[in-house]
Write a protein that holds these residues in place. Structure first.
Motif, PDB file in Angstrom:
ATOM      1  N   GLU A 141      39.863  44.479  51.924  1.00 62.88           N
ATOM      2  CA  GLU A 141      38.623  44.453  52.185  1.00 62.88           C
ATOM      3  C   GLU A 141      37.367  44.584  51.235  1.00 62.88           C
ATOM      4  OE1 GLU A 141      38.804  46.123  56.286  1.00 62.88           O
ATOM      5  OE2 GLU A 141      40.173  44.511  57.149  1.00 62.88           O
ATOM      6  N   ARG A 142      37.352  45.447  50.437  1.00 60.27           N
ATOM      7  CA  ARG A 142      36.605  46.030  49.685  1.00 60.27           C
ATOM      8  C   ARG A 142      36.464  44.873  48.114  1.00 60.27           C
ATOM      9  NH1 ARG A 142      34.039  50.983  50.360  1.00 60.27           N
ATOM     10  NH2 ARG A 142      34.680  52.152  52.153  1.00 60.27           N
ATOM     11  N   SER A 143      37.719  43.785  47.804  1.00 60.30           N
ATOM     12  CA  SER A 143      37.540  42.982  46.912  1.00 60.30           C
ATOM     13  C   SER A 143      38.219  42.171  46.805  1.00 60.30           C
ATOM     14  CB  SER A 143      38.578  44.665  45.950  1.00 60.30           C
ATOM     15  OG  SER A 143      38.969  44.143  44.826  1.00 60.30           O
ATOM     16  N   HIS A 144      38.056  41.293  46.819  1.00 58.43           N
ATOM     17  CA  HIS A 144      37.971  39.981  47.213  1.00 58.43           C
ATOM     18  C   HIS A 144      39.356  39.260  45.650  1.00 58.43           C
ATOM     19  CE1 HIS A 144      35.760  37.812  44.316  1.00 58.43           C
ATOM     20  NE2 HIS A 144      34.869  38.523  44.562  1.00 58.43           N
ATOM     21  N   VAL A 145      39.226  40.021  45.281  1.00 59.32           N
ATOM     22  CA  VAL A 145      40.028  39.818  44.067  1.00 59.32           C
ATOM     23  C   VAL A 145      41.871  40.662  43.845  1.00 59.32           C
ATOM     24  CG1 VAL A 145      38.317  38.959  41.934  1.00 59.32           C
ATOM     25  CG2 VAL A 145      38.928  41.271  41.684  1.00 59.32           C
ATOM     26  N   ALA A 146      41.429  41.768  44.622  1.00 60.66           N
ATOM     27  CA  ALA A 146      42.022  42.705  44.534  1.00 60.66           C
ATOM     28  C   ALA A 146      44.151  41.737  45.157  1.00 60.66           C
ATOM     29  CB  ALA A 146      42.074  44.525  45.751  1.00 60.66           C
ATOM     30  N   ARG A 147      44.573  41.904  44.362  1.00 60.15           N
ATOM     31  CA  ARG A 147      46.111  41.355  44.700  1.00 60.15           C
ATOM     32  C   ARG A 147      46.915  42.071  45.495  1.00 60.15           C
ATOM     33  NH1 ARG A 147      48.933  36.989  42.613  1.00 60.15           N
ATOM     34  NH2 ARG A 147      48.107  37.025  41.033  1.00 60.15           N
ATOM     35  N   PRO A 148      46.868  41.290  46.698  1.00 61.95           N
ATOM     36  CA  PRO A 148      47.108  41.997  48.236  1.00 61.95           C
ATOM     37  C   PRO A 148      49.118  42.759  48.308  1.00 61.95           C
ATOM     38  CG  PRO A 148      46.821  39.869  48.709  1.00 61.95           C
ATOM     39  CD  PRO A 148      46.505  39.902  47.184  1.00 61.95           C
ATOM     40  N   GLU A 149      49.236  41.492  47.078  1.00 62.36           N
ATOM     41  CA  GLU A 149      51.095  41.723  47.166  1.00 62.36           C
ATOM     42  C   GLU A 149      51.747  42.341  46.743  1.00 62.36           C
ATOM     43  OE1 GLU A 149      49.931  37.184  47.364  1.00 62.36           O
ATOM     44  OE2 GLU A 149      49.104  38.740  46.420  1.00 62.36           O
ATOM     45  N   GLY A 150      52.330  43.262  47.260  1.00 63.58           N
ATOM     46  CA  GLY A 150      52.537  44.777  46.832  1.00 63.58           C
ATOM     47  C   GLY A 150      51.654  45.392  47.217  1.00 63.58           C
ATOM     48  N   ARG A 328      46.194  41.147  29.918  1.00 61.52           N
ATOM     49  CA  ARG A 328      45.976  39.357  31.675  1.00 61.52           C
ATOM     50  C   ARG A 328      47.198  40.021  31.490  1.00 61.52           C
ATOM     51  NH1 ARG A 328      44.119  36.408  26.511  1.00 61.52           N
ATOM     52  NH2 ARG A 328      46.096  35.751  26.591  1.00 61.52           N
ATOM     53  N   ASP A 329      48.589  40.102  30.809  1.00 62.46           N
ATOM     54  CA  ASP A 329      49.593  40.485  32.421  1.00 62.46           C
ATOM     55  C   ASP A 329      49.913  41.507  32.990  1.00 62.46           C
ATOM     56  OD1 ASP A 329      50.701  38.162  30.817  1.00 62.46           O
ATOM     57  OD2 ASP A 329      51.510  39.060  29.306  1.00 62.46           O
ATOM     58  N   TYR A 330      49.475  42.583  32.765  1.00 62.26           N
ATOM     59  CA  TYR A 330      49.293  43.185  33.659  1.00 62.26           C
ATOM     60  C   TYR A 330      48.125  43.530  34.445  1.00 62.26           C
ATOM     61  CZ  TYR A 330      48.897  47.998  35.482  1.00 62.26           C
ATOM     62  OH  TYR A 330      49.742  49.312  36.193  1.00 62.26           O
ATOM     63  N   LEU A 331      46.759  42.848  34.326  1.00 59.45           N
ATOM     64  CA  LEU A 331      45.726  42.593  34.923  1.00 59.45           C
ATOM     65  C   LEU A 331      46.302  41.183  36.065  1.00 59.45           C
ATOM     66  CD1 LEU A 331      42.823  42.692  35.679  1.00 59.45           C
ATOM     67  CD2 LEU A 331      42.565  40.073  35.133  1.00 59.45           C
ATOM     68  N   GLY A 332      46.962  40.745  35.996  1.00 59.20           N
ATOM     69  CA  GLY A 332      47.405  39.755  37.053  1.00 59.20           C
ATOM     70  C   GLY A 332      48.822  40.846  38.165  1.00 59.20           C
ATOM     71  N   THR A 333      48.481  42.204  37.404  1.00 56.05           N
ATOM     72  CA  THR A 333      49.731  42.344  38.982  1.00 56.05           C
ATOM     73  C   THR A 333      48.504  43.237  39.908  1.00 56.05           C
ATOM     74  OG1 THR A 333      50.189  44.704  37.325  1.00 56.05           O
ATOM     75  CG2 THR A 333      51.456  42.838  36.912  1.00 56.05           C
ATOM     76  N   PHE A 334      46.760  43.293  39.298  1.00 52.78           N
ATOM     77  CA  PHE A 334      46.687  43.762  40.472  1.00 52.78           C
ATOM     78  C   PHE A 334      45.859  43.294  40.894  1.00 52.78           C
ATOM     79  CE2 PHE A 334      45.280  46.005  36.732  1.00 52.78           C
ATOM     80  CZ  PHE A 334      43.827  45.862  36.988  1.00 52.78           C
TER      81      PHE A 334
END
Length: 396
Positions: A141-150, A328-334
């Motif tokens: 809810e605070r971050s629209h780019v935070a990945r919710p999966e996991g 970049r790969d690690y950024l994509g995890t979160f």
């Protein structure tokens, strides 16, 4: 005859024009400008010498994060918060962009949650300033780019401030000139210091004290100091995207589990050992190259991504794209960026102390103070550090 009278007579005989200042600062990166501000606030006449025509070093090659939450618990954390106050005071006077965005440490694994929960429990000073754990739902809810999966949980800290370093450094310099009458001489090299004389490529200056804040060029003046200082150079790689679609602000600055192994705030926590062991096994390349991943924003809406850390006295000048890919790969995890395309890449260099010290402050001779070695926390700590150093020097 007094020393000052003898010096004046010599200058009169030679016909040389000698400029006057109370305080000379060598270097116009953030450390130097912070010391100039601290001295000028005490009513001193200050001149700053910078060998380049404008700031091009570590002070503009960074995230623009005023990252209090990552600093060593205790006095260094408080220093970071004092620096934050000065950034906000400067922003209020100058209009420079300083977003009170806060930060989210996103946790996708139980061992990451354990470190964050232990940190919150063990750090009452952070809790008093609003640091707390969030559920996964609260985090997205605070971050629209935070990945919710996991996503399991997150740690929210409201104290982090986001500035745009490429604009902030010139704004601070202009503020020093306009508000305090500081004389900033870009394109001017300091050749030598022999107080009360400071010899530069723009002539001779007479001053009461000198602060040498020369950053990565740490061996030109007082090389004997640096030979035994423990300083090494850190090389890092960073990237920046274009402006994100719709111009939507990032919101909180973001990081993931690797960051818990990078910052001193988490040193000594019992849960950290298990996290380090897992990361060493699962992400050996990232650990070998000192990668942890942060995400911040610039004033015009671009996103800054990084970084890696390599330590040596001398580095090759080349950028390794495999390191960028790992970041970049690690950024994509979160995080899930609306437009992740990279438009800029660069390397940065800064002096670092690898023994746990947060700065090098030493006096090679009376009236001269060398300040260096703040590592990657220059934007976060310099204003607060400068107040301590300048005040101590004035009282000595």
């Amino acid at each position: 005859m007094s020393d000052s009278m003898r010096d004046s007579k010599r200058d009169s005989i030679s016909g040389a024009h000698v400029h006057q200042a109370d305080t000379v600062v060598v270097g116009a990166g953030i450390v130097g400008l912070a010391h100039a501000l601290a001295a000028a606030r005490r009513g001193e006449r200050v001149v700053v010498f910078e060998r380049d025509d404008y700031a091009v070093g570590a002070s503009i090659r960074n995230f623009g994060m005023i990252w209090a939450v990552g600093q060593q618990r205790g006095a260094i954390y408080e220093r970071a918060l004092r620096s934050r106050e000065i950034w906000l005071e400067t922003a209020a006077k100058t209009g420079l962009w300083a977003e009170q965005s806060g930060s989210l440490h996103l946790a996708h694994r139980p061992d990451e949650v354990a470190v964050l929960e232990e940190f919150v429990a063990a750090t009452p000073a952070a809790r008093e300033r609003g640091v707390r754990m969030l559920s996964a739902r609260e985090a997205v809810e605070r971050s629209h780019v935070a990945r919710p999966e996991g996503l399991l949980a997150a740690m929210w800290s409201p104290t982090e401030l986001n500035v745009d370093p490429r604009h902030a450094l010139p704004a601070v310099a202009e503020h020093l000139v306009a508000e305090y009458g500081v004389d900033i001489r870009f394109g001017t090299t300091v050749r030598s210091v022999d107080l009360p004389t400071v010899s530069t490529t723009a002539g001779e200056w007479r001053a009461g004290r000198v602060f040498v804040c020369s950053g990565n060029d740490f061996a030109t003046l007082y090389p004997q100091v640096y030979a035994h200082s423990g300083l090494v150079r850190c090389k890092l790689q960073m990237m920046r995207t274009g402006v994100q679609p719709g111009g939507r602000p990032l919101g909180p600055m973001l990081c993931g589990g690797l960051t818990l192994l990078h910052y001193a705030a988490f040193d000594g926590l019992a849960a950290r050992d298990a996290l380090a062991a897992r990361m060493d096994e699962e992400l050996p390349y990232h650990r070998e190259h000192g990668i942890h991943v942060l995400l911040s924003q610039t004033a015009d809406g671009r996103l800054t991504i990084g970084d890696s850390h390599a330590y040596a006295m001398t580095h090759d000048p080349f950028e390794d794209e495999a390191v960028n890919e790992a970041v970049r790969d690690y950024l994509g995890t979160f995080a899930d960026l609306p437009d992740p395309r990279v438009t800029e890449r660069w390397t940065g260099y800064y002096p670092s102390l690898r023994d746990g010290r947060t700065e090098l402050v030493t006096s090679p001779e009376p009236g001269v103070t060398v300040v260096n070695g703040v590592g990657g926390a220059g934007m976060t700590l310099s204003f607060g550090l400068a107040e301590e150093v300048v005040g101590a020097g004035a009282g000595g």
